[in-house]
Motif scaffolding. Structure first.
Motif, PDB file in Angstrom:
ATOM      1  N   ASP A  74      38.245  23.916  64.604  1.00 27.31           N
ATOM      2  CA  ASP A  74      38.527  23.072  65.526  1.00 27.31           C
ATOM      3  C   ASP A  74      39.711  22.719  65.705  1.00 27.31           C
ATOM      4  N   ILE A  75      39.785  22.250  67.566  1.00 22.31           N
ATOM      5  CA  ILE A  75      40.781  22.106  68.224  1.00 22.31           C
ATOM      6  C   ILE A  75      41.985  20.867  67.251  1.00 22.31           C
ATOM      7  N   ILE A 114      43.935  29.594  72.812  1.00 21.14           N
ATOM      8  CA  ILE A 114      43.433  27.698  73.259  1.00 21.14           C
ATOM      9  C   ILE A 114      42.997  27.502  74.707  1.00 21.14           C
ATOM     10  N   ASN A 116      41.887  25.108  77.961  1.00 21.78           N
ATOM     11  CA  ASN A 116      40.915  24.392  78.800  1.00 21.78           C
ATOM     12  C   ASN A 116      40.720  23.590  77.187  1.00 21.78           C
ATOM     13  N   ASN A 117      40.936  23.782  76.445  1.00 23.79           N
ATOM     14  CA  ASN A 117      40.737  22.578  75.171  1.00 23.79           C
ATOM     15  C   ASN A 117      39.741  23.129  74.720  1.00 23.79           C
ATOM     16  N   GLN A 118      39.224  23.974  74.931  1.00 22.30           N
ATOM     17  CA  GLN A 118      38.116  24.800  74.226  1.00 22.30           C
ATOM     18  C   GLN A 118      39.061  26.223  73.322  1.00 22.30           C
ATOM     19  N   LEU A 119      38.425  26.370  71.907  1.00 22.55           N
ATOM     20  CA  LEU A 119      38.381  28.048  71.466  1.00 22.55           C
ATOM     21  C   LEU A 119      37.608  28.711  72.041  1.00 22.55           C
ATOM     22  N   GLU A 120      38.644  30.430  72.385  1.00 21.07           N
ATOM     23  CA  GLU A 120      37.602  31.320  72.563  1.00 21.07           C
ATOM     24  C   GLU A 120      38.658  32.572  72.432  1.00 21.07           C
TER      25      GLU A 120
END
Length: 131
Positions: A74-75, A114, A116-120
């Protein structure tokens, strides 16, 4: 005429069973050698196939571990979750590098970023485990 027939009989009688017997033994010996060589080659292919199957199996098990851990992240609390990772990890700026051991020779490395407030997932690759 009878003399010619007698001469032919003598020629064939000199051959007897010795020459065909030696030829037959030679043929059987060659066939045995070829069968042993074929068996050894087939056994080598079998062992190579089993070894490759084990490596492939280890790869997919390790990949499954990495993806399972990735989906649990979770970010908001990524740093505390990463510390619970069983393998090696490293944080570089906005990237996390996770490594999981496949076997003694290789590791699987996943780089998560991380943005744009997302995990990639940036990359997933097999690397040498001996450094």
């Amino acid at each position: 005429r009878e003399g010619l027939l007698m001469a032919k009989k003598r020629i064939f009688s000199h051959l007897g069973i010795g020459a065909p017997l030696i030829f037959m033994i030679f043929v059987i010996l060659v066939m045995c050698i070829l069968s042993v060589l074929s068996y050894l080659k087939a056994n080598s292919f079998y062992e190579s196939t089993i070894r490759q199957m084990n490596i492939t199996n280890q790869y997919y098990q390790t990949e499954s571990q990495l993806f399972e851990f990735y989906y649990q992240l979770d970010i908001d609390n990524i740093d505390s979750k990463i510390e619970n990772w069983e393998g090696d990890y490293e944080k570089k700026n906005n990237q996390y590098v996770l490594q999981a051991a496949m076997n003694n020779d290789f590791k699987l490395e996943m780089i998560i970023e991380i943005s744009n407030n997302q995990l990639e997932i940036i990359s997933l690759k097999k690397i040498s485990g001996r450094e």
